[in-house]
Design an enzyme around this catalytic site. Structure first.
Site, mmCIF file in Angstrom:
data_model
loop_
_atom_site.group_PDB
_atom_site.id
_atom_site.type_symbol
_atom_site.label_atom_id
_atom_site.label_comp_id
_atom_site.label_asym_id
_atom_site.label_seq_id
_atom_site.Cartn_x
_atom_site.Cartn_y
_atom_site.Cartn_z
ATOM 1 C CE1 TYR A 94 -9.095 -9.578 3.665
ATOM 2 C CE2 TYR A 94 -9.853 -9.665 5.886
ATOM 3 C CZ TYR A 94 -9.092 -8.903 5.044
ATOM 4 O OH TYR A 94 -8.195 -8.020 5.386
ATOM 5 C CE LYS A 134 -3.495 -2.818 0.661
ATOM 6 N NZ LYS A 134 -4.131 -3.376 -0.596
ATOM 7 C CE1 TYR A 141 -5.424 -8.839 1.147
ATOM 8 C CE2 TYR A 141 -4.609 -8.646 3.436
ATOM 9 C CZ TYR A 141 -5.681 -8.178 2.428
ATOM 10 O OH TYR A 141 -6.667 -7.277 2.634
#
Length: 336
Positions: free
Chosen positions: A263, A49, A289
């Site tokens: 998730y 990010k 992830y």
């Protein structure tokens, strides 16, 4: 794609390392595995990010913002990096967090990224699973305005055309490194969630006519939904950088075989991948992830999807801080 025309700040430690994973390659006895270490971007423990925030925070300053708001899950890596960028710039930071995992224990709720959010000075606004998070962020933004602040809203994962510029630039960086090291990549694999990383990579590589197929291993959505979301952002980003219509639908590929129960929910494959990379390459993946994406890569190699002699690139998107939030689960895996 003249990216210099877009305002940008410099937070990340770039270029991130591009390394060959010799021990993992030998273990899998297939193609040569490479890794792009976007866990090493530096800002607040780093992660993918940070590249997006270089453009997003520049836009926030250009608009005169004195506060930034974003949304994510409780253990959001994006939220932590946004808090770090805000602290670097002296801006207020409000994190609107969704408790997506309904059986989370005290370790998950207080450790890892959320501990760092508080350390970085962010104000946390926590909501139960299923909340309309865009609506929740709008309400928090209204509160900031009523208090005299000037908020800048960042979507989850920093995934809009401005944030995706960070990964268009990634493609330029990658191809320069590949040329320098004399390696031609046959495939690129990474984790895909909010879509900005995959959209930026695809737009960048297609804009360069690099000829490298990209597969995003999903961490939340089914393949069709993920591809639809990524393609929408690809089209918007391509138009933003001046190559509207240059990216075919076939360039957007997702694989949802490794999500597991949902998730942030651990899977045996993810746990094995995290353990394998730690012990074979001294590289720490994260449980949400990159761990699931590496599980996908390892399984695809073992299934024969790639052949000996090919160069397969894995993009490590960071997130190791979340390991500490999964300590009980990881303890059991380590001891097996």
């Amino acid at each position: 794609m003249q990216l210099a025309r877009f305002p940008r700040l410099r937070f990340a430690h770039l270029p991130t390392p591009l390394e060959r994973l010799d021990r993992l390659t030998r273990l899998l006895d297939g193609p040569t595995i490479w890794i792009k270490r976007d866990d090493c971007t530096g800002l607040g423990l780093g992660g993918n990010k940070t590249r997006k925030l270089e453009y997003l925070m520049a836009d926030a300053l250009a608009q005169g913002a004195d506060a930034v708001l974003t949304v994510g899950a409780v253990q959001s890596n994006h939220a932590r990096q946004t808090a770090a960028a805000a602290a670097r710039l002296g801006l207020a930071c409000h994190l609107v967090l969704e408790a997506r995992i309904d059986h989370a224990d005290e370790v998950y709720s207080r450790n890892g990224n959320i501990l760092l959010d508080r350390m970085l000075g962010a104000r946390l606004h926590e909501y139960p699973a299923g909340t309309d998070m865009a609506g929740a962020m709008a309400e928090v933004a209204d509160q900031v305005r009523r208090a005299g602040g000037r908020p800048y809203l960042i979507p989850g994962g920093g995934s809009n055309p401005t944030g995706a510029l960070g990964y268009v630039n990634f493609a330029l960086e990658l191809m320069a490194q590949a040329t320098e090291q004399g390696v031609a990549f046959d495939h690129l694999i990474h984790a895909t969630g909010s879509s900005g990383t995959q959209a930026g990579i695809v737009v960048g590589l297609e804009g360069l006519r690099a000829g490298i197929p990209v597969t995003g291993i999903t961490v939340r959505r089914e393949r069709e939904d993920q591809e639809r979301q990524v393609m929408a952002l690809v089209e918007a980003t391509a138009e933003h950088v001046g190559i509207k219509g240059a990216v075919p639908r076939s360039a957007v590929v997702a694989n949802s075989d490794y999500v597991g129960p949902g998730y942030g929910q651990p899977t045996p494959g993810m746990l094995a991948a995290v353990k394998t990379l730690a012990r074979e390459e001294s590289i720490l993946l994260d449980p949400v992830y990159s761990g699931k994406a590496m599980d996908g890569l390892i399984d695809l190699v073992r299934r024969g999807s790639f052949r000996r002699g090919q160069n397969i690139l894995f993009v490590h998107t960071g997130g190791q801080a979340a390991l500490f939030a999964y300590q009980p689960t990881l303890d059991r895996a380590i001891n097996e």
